[in-house]
Write an enzyme that holds these catalytic residues in place. Structure first.
Site, short mmCIF file in Angstrom:
data_model
loop_
_atom_site.label_atom_id
_atom_site.label_comp_id
_atom_site.label_asym_id
_atom_site.label_seq_id
_atom_site.Cartn_x
_atom_site.Cartn_y
_atom_site.Cartn_z
N CYS A 85 0.83 -1.20 0.00
CA CYS A 85 0.00 0.00 0.00
C CYS A 85 0.88 1.26 0.00
O CYS A 85 1.58 1.53 -0.97
CB CYS A 85 -0.99 -0.05 1.17
SG CYS A 85 -2.37 1.11 0.96
N HIS A 181 -3.69 -5.27 0.59
CA HIS A 181 -3.15 -5.71 1.88
C HIS A 181 -3.14 -7.24 1.98
O HIS A 181 -4.16 -7.85 2.31
CB HIS A 181 -4.00 -5.12 3.03
CG HIS A 181 -3.78 -3.66 3.22
ND1 HIS A 181 -2.79 -3.16 4.04
CD2 HIS A 181 -4.40 -2.58 2.67
CE1 HIS A 181 -2.81 -1.84 3.99
NE2 HIS A 181 -3.78 -1.46 3.17
N GLU A 183 -1.87 -9.00 4.22
CA GLU A 183 -1.86 -9.45 5.62
C GLU A 183 -3.26 -9.67 6.19
O GLU A 183 -3.41 -10.32 7.23
CB GLU A 183 -1.08 -8.46 6.50
CG GLU A 183 -1.74 -7.11 6.72
CD GLU A 183 -1.50 -6.08 5.63
OE1 GLU A 183 -1.71 -4.89 5.89
OE2 GLU A 183 -1.13 -6.47 4.49
#
Length: 525
Positions: A85, A181, A183
């Site tokens: 990001c 993202h 994660e």
């Protein structure tokens, strides 16, 4: 014994709410990592000697003056770099690409990216296939700005309809950027992408696992402590319990635990702590019954912040008194965990407001001449729990809902009295018991009862009575930063209410808290 710190990833934090999640995902893969602020020096990075670097997300705009940048050395260190990001945007801008400010066309939430070029990061990964036969990935986006031109040497790896550079790569230098993202769980293949980066691209071995962490911790404790004695404040909470078990394994009966019963614990909790750690595991425990001392110190005090400070102060006094009786102790053990370390490092910037004072902060007396032992300071909470299981602690104890350090002191609103604590203990025990019976306990993130210092009229038989009110609170949350109130079934709430009012003499009304966070906090005080 393998060196669990030999292979490691450095994560640079630009302020994203997801940054700690990246670290937890890398640890889950089996690789050690540390989280540092973005403005680290070349010397610090060289000293850490990472096998790879991740540039995390952040709320700033790369196009703004004075917004954070990665240290130039990151791109000259000769190790793979992954920008996520904001991390991708600053990588692009710093290496000669361009970033434009988003004007009403950012992407927030679910998106589908189409993979245009093969990349080591996306090797053998797809959620679906496009009409043109290209892999599609379900991802989670959260960005306004976007890369409008990638640096020389990079290729476009993936895009969306509105984001021409959703992923980019320079395979020769092993530099990668993703605008989404990986994660978060909403990015379905995110963990596999991070595995590719940490294990395949950076060449790390997956040595970071509970059994190895315990082995490493025990060896380090033996080396640090030698033949000295250690004292530990054992609360029965997850962190201090795991510290106790690690120390017991490392130094045996050279550990003395001080368990202070402040009268603000849950029903039968003091007895459970003594039974488990004293009788079952055979630890040396000094049990201090200090209920009256805590209640006397709080008499007449209704302010939540003052109550927290009094509870902390009295605990320190008692612990200091008990530690002086352990004349041979040279070390004080504490349950500091990695988020505490990150928070302390981050708080130096002075940007965060004080919402509530943390019960562990404020510390022990300055004249306490003991060395500090903190065997959990590298670990996240989920890692501490896994280690606890490996050490033989019961699952129910390790995975029960969070309980505040000041205990019932902040769940009895206003002034704390023994009568109020006793009623609250009973009501809370019924609520938790019924949650377990209905198989709802593990479906909510936290549940507890609050004592309200107001009397309400009730009808019992032919008579009226004025008795106390309690509120039930249950929330669902991922990170405890935000939370939704749990939509528990009405018949369940009715059953809990009936039991509390019928079985506890002194409570005439039960209410259910339907406030989210924000604007309310999870605890009432």
């Amino acid at each position: 014994m393998s060196n669990i710190h030999e292979h490691k990833i450095l994560i640079l934090d630009f302020g994203s709410q997801y940054t700690q999640l990246i670290a937890r995902r890398i640890r889950e893969i089996g690789v050690y990592c540390e989280l540092w602020a973005w403005d680290v020096s070349e010397e610090q990075i060289r000293g850490f000697a990472p096998n790879g670097i991740i540039l995390a997300g952040g709320p700033e705009s790369v196009t703004a003056d004075n917004s954070p940048r990665a240290p130039e050395y990151v791109f000259n260190a000769g190790v793979p770099v992954l920008g996520i990001c904001y991390g991708m945007q600053t990588m692009s801008e710093q290496l000669g690409g361009k970033v434009i400010q988003g004007v009403g066309e950012g992407e927030f939430g679910y998106a589908q990216v189409e993979v245009q070029t093969e990349s080591a990061l996306f090797k053998a990964i797809e959620d679906a296939v496009s009409e043109t036969g290209k892999p599609l990935l379900d991802v989670w986006m959260s960005h306004g700005d976007k890369v409008s031109e990638i640096p020389d040497g990079f290729v476009t790896v993936a895009n969306t309809e509105t984001c021409p550079f959703a992923a980019m790569a320079n395979e020769d230098k092993k530099f990668y950027g993703v605008q989404f993202h990986p994660e978060v769980t909403h990015t379905r293949q995110g963990k596999r992408m991070l595995e590719h980066f940490a294990l395949d691209i950076c060449g790390c071995d997956a040595n970071w696992k509970p059994s190895s962490i315990i082995e490493d911790a025990v060896e380090r404790l033996k080396k640090q402590i030698g033949d000295d004695e250690v004292i530990l404040g054992l609360s029965g909470g997850v962190d201090s319990s795991v510290v106790a078990m690690l120390l017991h394994r490392a130094i045996g009966d050279k550990l003395t635990c001080v368990f202070v019963d402040n009268g603000l614990l849950r029903l039968n909790e003091a007895q459970q702590v003594m039974d488990m750690f004293g009788d079952h595991f055979g630890l040396n425990i000094i049990h201090v019954d200090a209920e009256n001392r805590f209640l006397d110190a709080m008499a007449g005090e209704a302010d939540p912040e003052s109550k927290r400070k009094i509870i902390g102060h009295v605990f320190v006094e008692i612990f200091d008194e008990e530690s002086k009786k352990c004349a041979n102790a040279k070390w004080l053990a504490q349950g500091t965990i990695y988020p505490d370390v990150i928070e302390s490092a981050g708080s130096a910037t002075g940007k965060a407001h004080v919402i509530k004072s943390h019960h562990n902060v404020g510390g022990l007396p300055d004249d306490m001449e003991l060395g500090l032992v903190e065997p959990l300071r590298e670990l996240f909470k989920d890692e501490v729990r896994k280690i606890g299981l490996e050490l033989g602690l019961p699952y129910d104890m390790l995975y029960r809902h969070p309980f505040p350090g000041p205990g019932l002191g902040v769940r009895v609103l206003g002034e704390v009295k023994k009568e109020y604590c006793d009623l609250l203990r009973l009501a809370d025990a019924i609520f938790i018991e019924e949650l377990h019976k209905a198989d709802l306990y593990n479906k909510v993130s936290q549940a507890f009862t609050v004592f309200l210092p107001v009397r309400s009229v009730g009808v019992m038989g032919d008579g009226r009575k004025y008795d106390w009110v309690v509120s039930l609170r249950a929330v669902e949350t991922i990170d405890f930063m935000t939370a939704h109130w749990a939509h528990l079934p009405y018949d369940f709430l009715g059953r809990v209410s009936n039991r509390i009012i019928n079985e506890i003499d002194g409570i005439s009304r039960v209410v259910y808290d339907i406030s989210g966070k924000p604007p309310a906090t999870i605890e009432w005080e």
